[in-house]
Design a protein around this motif. Structure first.
Motif, mmCIF file in Angstrom:
data_model
loop_
_atom_site.group_PDB
_atom_site.id
_atom_site.type_symbol
_atom_site.label_atom_id
_atom_site.label_comp_id
_atom_site.label_asym_id
_atom_site.label_seq_id
_atom_site.Cartn_x
_atom_site.Cartn_y
_atom_site.Cartn_z
ATOM 1 N N MET A 25 -8.680 101.967 50.302
ATOM 2 C CA MET A 25 -7.699 103.066 50.211
ATOM 3 C C MET A 25 -6.670 102.782 49.117
ATOM 4 O O MET A 25 -6.325 103.674 48.320
ATOM 5 C CB MET A 25 -6.990 103.249 51.569
ATOM 6 C CG MET A 25 -6.053 104.444 51.633
ATOM 7 S SD MET A 25 -6.914 106.031 51.530
ATOM 8 C CE MET A 25 -6.341 106.639 49.971
ATOM 9 N N ALA A 26 -6.184 101.547 49.075
ATOM 10 C CA ALA A 26 -5.155 101.189 48.094
ATOM 11 C C ALA A 26 -5.673 101.397 46.670
ATOM 12 O O ALA A 26 -4.994 101.983 45.820
ATOM 13 C CB ALA A 26 -4.725 99.739 48.307
ATOM 14 N N GLN A 267 -14.137 104.822 50.679
ATOM 15 C CA GLN A 267 -15.248 104.142 49.984
ATOM 16 C C GLN A 267 -16.140 105.146 49.274
ATOM 17 O O GLN A 267 -16.540 104.939 48.126
ATOM 18 C CB GLN A 267 -16.084 103.323 50.972
ATOM 19 C CG GLN A 267 -15.366 102.075 51.484
ATOM 20 C CD GLN A 267 -16.198 101.335 52.515
ATOM 21 O OE1 GLN A 267 -16.910 101.944 53.319
ATOM 22 N NE2 GLN A 267 -16.091 100.008 52.518
ATOM 23 N N LEU A 268 -16.456 106.253 49.948
ATOM 24 C CA LEU A 268 -17.318 107.258 49.310
ATOM 25 C C LEU A 268 -16.613 107.845 48.086
ATOM 26 O O LEU A 268 -17.220 108.000 47.018
ATOM 27 C CB LEU A 268 -17.672 108.380 50.300
ATOM 28 C CG LEU A 268 -18.654 109.409 49.753
ATOM 29 C CD1 LEU A 268 -20.053 108.816 49.624
ATOM 30 C CD2 LEU A 268 -18.707 110.659 50.641
ATOM 31 N N VAL A 269 -15.302 108.129 48.254
ATOM 32 C CA VAL A 269 -14.526 108.647 47.115
ATOM 33 C C VAL A 269 -14.524 107.605 46.004
ATOM 34 O O VAL A 269 -14.764 107.921 44.830
ATOM 35 C CB VAL A 269 -13.079 108.994 47.554
ATOM 36 C CG1 VAL A 269 -12.241 109.424 46.358
ATOM 37 C CG2 VAL A 269 -13.079 110.086 48.624
ATOM 38 N N GLY A 270 -14.321 106.345 46.387
ATOM 39 C CA GLY A 270 -14.252 105.257 45.412
ATOM 40 C C GLY A 270 -15.534 105.106 44.605
ATOM 41 O O GLY A 270 -15.487 104.879 43.395
ATOM 42 N N LEU A 273 -15.564 107.545 42.000
ATOM 43 C CA LEU A 273 -14.555 107.281 40.968
ATOM 44 C C LEU A 273 -14.968 106.111 40.082
ATOM 45 O O LEU A 273 -14.231 105.714 39.191
ATOM 46 C CB LEU A 273 -13.197 106.976 41.612
ATOM 47 C CG LEU A 273 -12.547 108.089 42.442
ATOM 48 C CD1 LEU A 273 -11.198 107.621 42.983
ATOM 49 C CD2 LEU A 273 -12.374 109.368 41.643
ATOM 50 N N GLY A 274 -16.122 105.522 40.379
ATOM 51 C CA GLY A 274 -16.646 104.480 39.510
ATOM 52 C C GLY A 274 -16.458 103.056 40.001
ATOM 53 O O GLY A 274 -16.836 102.116 39.324
ATOM 54 N N PHE A 275 -15.858 102.882 41.174
ATOM 55 C CA PHE A 275 -15.715 101.520 41.706
ATOM 56 C C PHE A 275 -17.077 100.969 42.106
ATOM 57 O O PHE A 275 -17.974 101.714 42.503
ATOM 58 C CB PHE A 275 -14.811 101.525 42.953
ATOM 59 C CG PHE A 275 -13.347 101.684 42.652
ATOM 60 C CD1 PHE A 275 -12.608 100.611 42.172
ATOM 61 C CD2 PHE A 275 -12.720 102.904 42.854
ATOM 62 C CE1 PHE A 275 -11.253 100.755 41.904
ATOM 63 C CE2 PHE A 275 -11.371 103.059 42.591
ATOM 64 C CZ PHE A 275 -10.633 101.985 42.107
ATOM 65 N N LEU A 280 -15.127 97.758 46.915
ATOM 66 C CA LEU A 280 -14.719 98.589 48.045
ATOM 67 C C LEU A 280 -15.004 97.908 49.386
ATOM 68 O O LEU A 280 -14.902 98.518 50.435
ATOM 69 C CB LEU A 280 -15.448 99.942 47.976
ATOM 70 C CG LEU A 280 -15.179 100.746 46.693
ATOM 71 C CD1 LEU A 280 -16.161 101.904 46.563
ATOM 72 C CD2 LEU A 280 -13.742 101.269 46.675
ATOM 73 N N GLY A 281 -15.376 96.644 49.319
ATOM 74 C CA GLY A 281 -15.590 95.866 50.551
ATOM 75 C C GLY A 281 -16.842 96.246 51.314
ATOM 76 O O GLY A 281 -16.959 95.967 52.512
ATOM 77 N N MET A 282 -17.781 96.884 50.637
ATOM 78 C CA MET A 282 -18.967 97.334 51.378
ATOM 79 C C MET A 282 -19.839 96.181 51.866
ATOM 80 O O MET A 282 -20.614 96.334 52.801
ATOM 81 C CB MET A 282 -19.760 98.339 50.533
ATOM 82 C CG MET A 282 -19.107 99.733 50.600
ATOM 83 S SD MET A 282 -19.657 100.931 49.350
ATOM 84 C CE MET A 282 -21.407 100.996 49.621
ATOM 85 N N GLY A 283 -19.667 95.017 51.237
ATOM 86 C CA GLY A 283 -20.400 93.839 51.698
ATOM 87 C C GLY A 283 -19.937 93.344 53.057
ATOM 88 O O GLY A 283 -20.605 92.548 53.711
ATOM 89 N N LYS A 284 -18.768 93.807 53.494
ATOM 90 C CA LYS A 284 -18.244 93.371 54.796
ATOM 91 C C LYS A 284 -18.873 94.151 55.950
ATOM 92 O O LYS A 284 -18.705 93.811 57.114
ATOM 93 C CB LYS A 284 -16.727 93.551 54.828
ATOM 94 C CG LYS A 284 -15.958 92.535 53.991
ATOM 95 C CD LYS A 284 -14.476 92.566 54.379
ATOM 96 C CE LYS A 284 -13.706 91.390 53.818
ATOM 97 N NZ LYS A 284 -13.525 91.428 52.368
ATOM 98 N N HIS A 285 -19.561 95.223 55.639
ATOM 99 C CA HIS A 285 -20.150 96.037 56.716
ATOM 100 C C HIS A 285 -21.267 95.279 57.432
ATOM 101 O O HIS A 285 -21.882 94.385 56.865
ATOM 102 C CB HIS A 285 -20.739 97.331 56.144
ATOM 103 C CG HIS A 285 -19.708 98.277 55.612
ATOM 104 N ND1 HIS A 285 -19.971 99.590 55.355
ATOM 105 C CD2 HIS A 285 -18.404 98.101 55.286
ATOM 106 C CE1 HIS A 285 -18.882 100.189 54.893
ATOM 107 N NE2 HIS A 285 -17.917 99.298 54.839
#
Lengths: 302, 385
Positions: A25-26, A267-270, A273-275, A280-285
């Protein structure tokens, strides 16, 4: 550049068991040009559980958070459907009765705080509502650098952001229960229609009736898979806990192999936006997001 | 009059065929109801369409059905509104979808079997008064204000819409359910009833009782009479846990009290402490587990291990109960003061009873309208007067 500046209540779980939510989010806010002023003295919304114990206590705790936000002169944003629901419920009672409000404000006086009804400019909105109503989907679309083209996304709202109807603000915003679909489309994704989009994830009873709880989560994930979803997206970290963190347990209860990525809304927005997923921390899922990454990289035929 | 299309889920068991969809065109005044539309179909087009109804005024509770996926009363849903709702997303000519209620067997077309689920569950909560001792010679005399609290649950017309909408029942057919639990509150809150504690104990200990409600608000939206069954279930939890100190085997009370205590101490949620305390609450340094605690704690271990592996839970504050930081500066002390204030009063504002306060009218709005303005007729939509 957006001129949105908001008092920000991240909630508890976004800094607890779903730290990737607060982190993404940040970053996303910064790239969108939304300035967030974190309410670091604010307290838990009670998640409906404190209201179960004592409604006055829940109302006072949330009046305190509102008053802290009001003292910044800004509107307030949350990133959790449950915070939205629990806080709106308290706000409805606080706004309904001036004597009750005065009574609650007595408890805030010592800290120099006061919750004022209808204070100009003050509202409390989830990021989803801010994105559609205040930031605007046109502006969002202009910021998209990597459309999530071909990604088949199932919306998962979380109960508290769409029900009860009399408290959600549908009079002024009749499409609040369609916003996730709008955002998915704006980001270039494909909306997957499935039965569970507006149902309950089961989280509130995970410690009380594990079977009911996980059967709900597992059923919705299964339905989304059957409808061809690559992933789900949710504005609620508590839904995320049951849909993602508990997904292997939901597999055991429903007796079905699942394995569906569940993204937090930022995360989806990110991604659009090109992240990178890792930023976006998706590896933490718990449920692997590799399929989503492969789809975005064009590695999976659509 | 405009045309509307109804897409009706049909089921005619004597035909030997399964359920199927059938579309009907109706020609109806927009102010009339979906039920009026169905009755028009039955009168003019297909006499075999079966729907249960009686008063057509949202009083008898006979015509519960699902309209565009929402559980409600056919007679309380305007056809124009239902048409608009069916066309929210595509704005085209989507039909109004009408189905029998969910979570109960279908007997024929829109008629469901209310006995096997609804009434059986209502009887499960002993829906009659259990007073102490012999009845008085004349009527029971109670102060009127002592009954106000239960008027909301008394407004139930037994239509089953909440049962149909319940997302917990959908996965757990044994859940006692919203209608029956709201009915239970009607007696728990009745000052003449002597068995409140026994009723609460029973509903708290049952794994399919008050702690099996997932707090999803579906029943609140479905109820045509604003009974808000879920709110009544939360009242039952409050009275069971806090007034009667009932420590249930489902960890419901422990979860609520652990959550509440953690926020008093820390301001925000310490999730690992919540998990520990929901199953095994600490008393003077000793953990006192519930019968289900070991199972619950062991059951949550694989999740914790997975969380550790991905990094989700890789910090001391997330792993060790109690390490979580409290709010900065003097903020935590202020939260604790709030607790003292609110626990002393425990005021419960029920807007169903108190209503929303009338706003003071603005001075110019308060003025009496001029005679011209007052008699100005509304222009008729069709141009005539």
């Amino acid at each position: 550049m957006s001129d949105l500046k908001l008092a920000y209540w991240p909630g508890c779980v976004s800094r607890g068991f779903t730290p990737e939510l607060h982190g993404s989010m940040a970053q996303v806010a910064e790239r969108l040009g939304i300035e967030l002023v974190t309410l670091d003295r604010a307290n838990c919304c009670g998640a409906g559980v404190i209201a179960e114990h004592n409604t006055e206590l829940a109302d006072t705790l949330n009046a305190r958070t509102f008053a802290l936000a009001q003292s910044t002169g800004l509107a307030m944003m949350n990133i959790c459907s449950t915070c939205q629901g629990a806080q709106s419920e308290c706000q409805q009672r606080l706004d309904a009765d001036s004597a009750y409000r005065a009574h609650i404000n007595e408890a805030l006086a010592e800290e120099g705080l006061e919750y004022a009804k209808d204070k100009p400019g003050f509202e409390n909105k989830n990021f989803l509502w801010v994105l559609v109503e205040d930031y605007g989907l046109d502006q969002l679309k202009a910021k998209v650098t990597r459309p999530v083209a071909g990604l088949r996304v199932g919306p998962f709202y979380g109960c508290y952001i769409i029900r009860p109807r009399h408290r959600i603000g549908y009079e002024d915003h009749p499409e609040r229960d369609l916003y996730l679909e709008r955002v998915i489309e704006t980001l270039g994704g494909e909306v997957v229609e499935y039965d569970g989009a507006r149902k309950c994830c089961g989280f509130p009873v995970i410690t009380m009736n594990r079977e009911t709880s996980l059967r709900q989560a597992g059923t919705h994930i299964g339905d989304a898979l059957d409808a061809g979803a690559d992933c789900l997206v949710t504005p609620c970290p508590l839904c995320h806990l049951n849909l993602d963190m508990q997904q292997p347990e939901a597999e055991k209860i429903t007796g079905r192999e699942l394995g569906l990525a569940v993204l937090h809304l930022p995360q989806l927005v990110g991604l659009a936006l090109g992240f990178e997923p890792a930023d976006l921390g998706m590896g933490k899922h718990i449920a692997s997001t590799e399929w989503v990454e492969a789809r975005l990289a064009g590695g999976v035929p659509v | 009059m405009p045309d509307y299309t109804l897409k009706v889920r049909r089921y005619q068991p004597e035909s030997g065929e399964g359920a199927y969809w059938q579309e009907f065109k109706v020609d109806l005044d927009p102010d009339l109801s979906v039920l009026d539309g169905l009755l028009q179909v039955r009168d003019r087009e297909d006499g075999s369409l079966v729907v249960r109804c009686s008063c057509r005024a949202a009083i008898c509770g006979s015509c519960g059905m699902k309209i565009n996926g929402r559980s409600t009363l056919g007679c309380k849903t305007q056809i124009a509104e239902a048409h608009e709702q069916a066309n929210r997303r595509n704005g085209g000519t989507e039909p109004i979808v009408v189905e029998p209620m969910a979570n109960m067997p279908v007997i024929k077309d829109l008629v469901t079997d209310m006995e096997s689920t609804h009434w059986t569950k209502i009887r499960r909560v002993t829906p009659w008064l259990l007073p102490e001792g012999d009845p008085p010679e004349r009527e029971y005399v109670v102060p009127p204000e002592s009954m106000i609290d239960i008027t909301q649950s008394m407004a139930c017309i037994q239509c089953g819409a909440c049962v149909s909408s319940c997302l917990s029942l959908e996965v757990d057919p044994e859940f006692i359910g919203p209608a029956a639990l709201a009915k239970a509150y009607r007696f728990v809150g009745d000052p003449r009833d002597a068995e409140a504690r026994g009723r609460l104990y029973d509903l708290a200990q049952d794994p399919h009782g008050i702690y099996d409600c997932t707090h999803c608000f579906s029943c609140v939206d479905a109820c045509p009479k604003d009974v808000a069954p879920m709110d009544q279930i939360m009242r039952l939890r409050r009275i069971a846990g806090d007034d009667h100190d009932i420590d249930d085997v489902n960890n419901g009370r422990r979860h609520e009290s652990a959550f509440t205590k953690i926020i008093e101490k820390k301001g925000t949620l310490d999730e690992s402490l919540l998990l520990q305390e929901s199953y095994a609450q600490g008393v003077k340094g000793k953990l006192i587990p519930t019968p289900g605690a070991i199972k619950g704690l062991v059951g949550s271990l694989p999740t914790a291990v997975r969380g550790l592996r991905t990094g989700k839970m890789r910090s001391l504050a997330k792993l060790i109960p109690g390490v979580h930081e409290k709010l900065p500066g003097d903020a935590q002390e202020h939260v604790q003061r709030i607790y003292t204030h609110a626990e002393e009063h425990r005021e419960e504002l029920n807007l169903y009873i108190s209503g929303e306060e009338e706003l003071e009218p603005e001075p110019d709005e308060a003025e009496t309208p001029t005679p011209e303005a007052a008699i100005e007729p509304e222009p008729d939509e069709e141009g005539g007067r």
